[in-house]
Design a protein around this motif. Sequence first.
Motif, short mmCIF file in Angstrom:
data_model
loop_
_atom_site.label_atom_id
_atom_site.label_comp_id
_atom_site.label_asym_id
_atom_site.label_seq_id
_atom_site.Cartn_x
_atom_site.Cartn_y
_atom_site.Cartn_z
N TYR A 125 0.82 -1.22 0.00
CA TYR A 125 0.00 0.00 0.00
C TYR A 125 0.85 1.27 0.00
O TYR A 125 0.36 2.37 -0.20
N CYS A 126 2.16 1.16 0.20
CA CYS A 126 3.01 2.28 0.55
C CYS A 126 3.16 3.29 -0.59
O CYS A 126 3.34 2.92 -1.75
N ILE A 179 -1.36 -4.93 -5.57
CA ILE A 179 -2.68 -5.08 -4.95
C ILE A 179 -3.72 -5.26 -6.05
O ILE A 179 -3.77 -4.49 -7.02
N TYR A 196 -6.96 4.72 2.51
CA TYR A 196 -6.03 4.22 1.49
C TYR A 196 -6.39 4.80 0.13
O TYR A 196 -7.53 4.70 -0.33
N GLN A 198 -1.84 -0.70 10.71
CA GLN A 198 -2.65 -0.75 9.49
C GLN A 198 -3.91 -1.61 9.66
O GLN A 198 -5.01 -1.13 9.45
N LEU A 219 -8.21 -1.03 2.53
CA LEU A 219 -7.26 -2.04 2.06
C LEU A 219 -7.97 -3.28 1.56
O LEU A 219 -9.15 -3.51 1.85
N GLN A 258 1.90 -0.47 -5.26
CA GLN A 258 0.46 -0.67 -5.23
C GLN A 258 -0.03 -1.52 -6.40
O GLN A 258 -1.17 -2.01 -6.38
N ILE A 284 -1.35 -7.16 1.85
CA ILE A 284 -0.53 -5.93 1.74
C ILE A 284 0.94 -6.19 2.06
O ILE A 284 1.74 -5.27 2.17
N LEU A 318 -10.34 -4.69 -3.30
CA LEU A 318 -10.55 -3.50 -2.47
C LEU A 318 -12.03 -3.32 -2.14
O LEU A 318 -12.90 -3.63 -2.97
N HIS A 343 -5.64 4.38 -3.66
CA HIS A 343 -5.07 3.42 -4.61
C HIS A 343 -4.67 4.17 -5.88
O HIS A 343 -5.53 4.57 -6.68
#
Length: 480
Positions: free
Chosen positions: A89-90, A279, A266, A196, A238, A276, A206, A284, A268
């Motif tokens: 997710y960073c 993911i 979050y 998180q 997330l 990302q 994640i 989501l 995206h």
Amino acid sequence: MSAHATAALSSTSFSSTPTEVPSATAWNEALLRRYDKSGPRYTSYPTALAFHEQFGTADFTQALERSNASRRPLSLYVHVPFCRKICFYCACNKIATKNTALAEPYLSRLDREMVLTARHLDTSRPVQQLHWGGGTPTFLSLAQMGDLIDRLDARFGLSGSADRDYAIEIDPREADVFTLRHLQSLGFNRLSLGVQDLNPQVQKAINRVQPRVLTETLMEEAHRLGFRSLNLDLIYGLPFQTEKSFAETLGQIIELNPARLSVFNYAHMPTRFAPQRRINEADLPNADEKLAILHTTIEMLTNAGYVHIGMDHFARPDDSLAIAQRNGTLQRNFQGYSSHAQCDLVGLGVSAISRIDDVYAQNPTQLDQYETSLDQGRLATVKGLRLNKDDLIRRDVIERLMCDMCIDLAAIGKRWNIDASDYFSTALEQLRNAEQDGLVTFHQQMISATPIGRLLIRHLAMAFDARLADQSTQRYSKIV
């Protein structure tokens, strides 16, 4: 990344009342969806999108020298970009490696930057705030942390004052009780722990598997050691999160009883942030589920005694954030909300941003560019901005709105020697639609966000942003 301005607001203003939770009638999903556009988080005004490359090292050093006359205390932000693992997710500026030896050249460059910066500063000014962010600051070995503190103390003179605010971001997977004892000995008195979500399925999705016991053990030790304030970071939106699953996480978090909580939305943006792309967008939660998660979060935390400071921040009533908001002295900065008085912020490290009075200055986001500048014996400033008077006035208004959830136009007018109602006539006209929708109330010279308006405070602040029309709002995250 810093602490900002104070305000002289009436003790009877909206910010002095206990936080209200949007009730069943106030919680209007259709309204929230309609206003859920992209917009700035206003950790600064003007935002970083207004910074330009015509602003360089000479402009920054002149700002440092001008600032000495103010005698304002200093705030130091140190960016440590290293992480052992990448969380999917960073969106932070980071470098993935398991080799702590790779940090040594970076620490040497940081020291060089400190030396070059301190040449232009009166370092007898107290360092009231210190914040290590990243990346993962606890990536550094204990010896490297001690070395970095020694260098900071040698160049700027760190404080031993009881009211200092020395904070560090911690990954509970990479820290233990010995880490905390070492950090305490180095002078840190506030911790922010990344959590998180506590749901194993979410953690796996994640790439951040982190059993509750890791966080719980650190929190118990931190309380025993007497750290003044503990913050836990959570993220909603997330993969695989549901209202029910996040409520279960919140229940466990409430049991852990942190002084502060940050519950981030979050965003995206896989085209901008490569991690990302790992993911699966189909995993989501949809917009309806995210709103349900947000509603449940506010209800559970408020029922547990937390004050909803604003946006994604919550604090216990006796925490310094809640006290500062009640007193009208809360600030907004690059880390979110801050309880300390106005400081001049010096940002150190790759991507770091400084705020010195009427100037913002940013270092390069690329490590090689940062290193090259310092190896050539000059500060690494690549862009920035000097604010004009209109910027300063609007920064004051937006910060007070973001912090106090209200604006005292009479106080603004007095502070800046303007007729605030006339000066902001266009903005106030824009807010009339928000008033009709129940997001704000107008009473004489006071504009106050309603309980549901607090959730859309970024939208309300956008009315006062004179630079927004020249920017693509798609560069910003969604408001809710």
